[in-house]
Design an enzyme around this catalytic site. Sequence first.
Site, PDB file in Angstrom:
ATOM      1  N   GLU A 118       3.349  -7.600  -7.031  1.00  0.00           N
ATOM      2  CA  GLU A 118       4.154  -7.334  -5.845  1.00  0.00           C
ATOM      3  C   GLU A 118       4.843  -8.614  -5.368  1.00  0.00           C
ATOM      4  O   GLU A 118       4.220  -9.664  -5.243  1.00  0.00           O
ATOM      5  CB  GLU A 118       3.258  -6.798  -4.722  1.00  0.00           C
ATOM      6  CG  GLU A 118       3.987  -6.531  -3.417  1.00  0.00           C
ATOM      7  CD  GLU A 118       3.059  -6.142  -2.283  1.00  0.00           C
ATOM      8  OE1 GLU A 118       3.545  -5.594  -1.281  1.00  0.00           O
ATOM      9  OE2 GLU A 118       1.832  -6.397  -2.399  1.00  0.00           O
ATOM     10  N   LYS A 128       9.181   0.903  -2.057  1.00  0.00           N
ATOM     11  CA  LYS A 128       7.951   1.295  -1.391  1.00  0.00           C
ATOM     12  C   LYS A 128       8.234   2.210  -0.208  1.00  0.00           C
ATOM     13  O   LYS A 128       9.089   1.920   0.637  1.00  0.00           O
ATOM     14  CB  LYS A 128       7.184   0.048  -0.926  1.00  0.00           C
ATOM     15  CG  LYS A 128       5.801   0.358  -0.348  1.00  0.00           C
ATOM     16  CD  LYS A 128       5.055  -0.918   0.025  1.00  0.00           C
ATOM     17  CE  LYS A 128       3.654  -0.607   0.529  1.00  0.00           C
ATOM     18  NZ  LYS A 128       2.914  -1.812   0.925  1.00  0.00           N
ATOM     19  N   CYS A 171       0.885  -1.769  -3.551  1.00  0.00           N
ATOM     20  CA  CYS A 171      -0.161  -2.236  -2.638  1.00  0.00           C
ATOM     21  C   CYS A 171      -0.846  -1.088  -1.905  1.00  0.00           C
ATOM     22  O   CYS A 171      -1.536  -0.264  -2.497  1.00  0.00           O
ATOM     23  CB  CYS A 171       0.435  -3.268  -1.672  1.00  0.00           C
ATOM     24  SG  CYS A 171      -0.804  -4.198  -0.725  1.00  0.00           S
TER      25      CYS A 171
END
Length: 524
Positions: free
Chosen positions: A279, A349, A401
């Site tokens: 990430e 995301k 995440c």
Amino acid sequence: MLKQIRAFAQQKSRPSALRLVLAFALGASTALSFAPYSIWIIYPFAMAIALWHSRALDAKASFYYWLSFGFGCFAVGISWVHVSMDTFGGMPLIASVGLMALLALYLALYPALTGLALAWLTKTLSKNGETTFSLWRNLALFPALWTMTEWARGWVMTGFPWLWAGYSQTQGPLKPLASIIGALGLSFVLAMLAGALALFFTKRYKSLLLLLPLSILAVWAAPKVSDIHPTGENVKVALVQGNIPQSMKWEPDALWPTLLKYMDLSREHFDADIIIWPEAAIPAPESMVQDFLDNANKVANLNHTSIITGIISHQSNEFYNSLIVLGNHNQKQQAGPDYEGDGSNQFKKHHLLPIGEFVPFEALLRPIAPFFNLPMSSFARGEYQQPNLSALGHKIAPAICYEIAFPEQLRDSVNQGTDILLTVSNDAWFGSSNGPLQHMEIAQMRAIELGRPLLRATNNGVTAVVDEHGNITASLPQFETGVLSATIPLVTGQTWFAKLGQTPLLLLSGLLVLLGFGRRVKAQ
């Protein structure tokens, strides 16, 4: 002594300090059921003892009892949350611990609501007005309420589905059932077993003696009804763990040394089909590093490999926490599209982390402390459902995440053509705490639920490869720079959870709660 304990447990409506301390201790003990300890058996025993001790409480006292139990669960289980606030957020230790305690108290409301509803729904079912300690209460209503409140905790106020009871089974004997009923279904089963164990404490043995062999039979049968089978095809991957210190990750002077470090680490692994950087491995907007991306794309194509990397994408005046694919074809197969920098073959995301990636009530909170001005805390949301990434013809379902903790979101991105699950993260925010290890545990559960191998690439650990059964087959040590090279056997087919998700479980739980309400009304 036993008589004194029984007399204490039968106090009706006084949530005494001793009782609340006991509830807190029971809740705190459940932290040992999760990574890195994984002593799974503690959770059902702690739940059973709490259920037994609270059997004579009225609704108000039961609320406070289970609030204390829940506060113990989260005050200990997620104590690592304060690390990011204290170490990287510029807050005094007392303030970071205080905010962590407030979060734990909020999360404790969900088991407290279970206790409140359980006592209220069963109160009038006995002639003397006390709650009944029945099969219905313990084996049906309690598991249903526990499941519904855990589910609600996973979406209310954007959701925080951490430490679901079912995650304690990631290394436990019930984990094969997750391919059918998911992590939330495991919470239901654990609550039911805890209810049977609580009845066992009152010398009512039949339910436990029946449920244990049924559970063993279900665990044995789960792989037998699985549709997952090998394709005979393998993919070679390389996961790069850069171990960039969090204190310098977003410093402008560290940008190019960071990019060169990832490229240098990858260079000896260009024989891999897919190279994965974690990430925000590239801690800058695409437009700022376009020359580097174009060169990396050419290098990947020349070596017949693909690089998937975390980056900050920028479109329509919005910034996104994203994944892009560099290099996407080889001599054997044209797998396009190649990297164009236009948002295609990109994942943005969707489920952002409060405070870390967006700040609610930011006009109020941002002036309070540096913690509310963490780097890149103003991201926009990507679409809920996005196409799989394509890397050399392989379809990859990603989660960045925090997103890996939301089973239905990842499930909605997986289809029959999905080859691999991918999650990237930067858990350097949480130092050497248990947070990254719990995060890894959650990712393992997604592999079991969806029946696909999972890759987890992180900045400083845990970087690992997980098979379709949730077992870690290869990993790198935390807090070390390195590259994990592995060959992944691919599988095909769909698990029952992939087909049905949480819907049947939620319908069952909701029906049981409605039946409980109907019985309560009828008994009045």
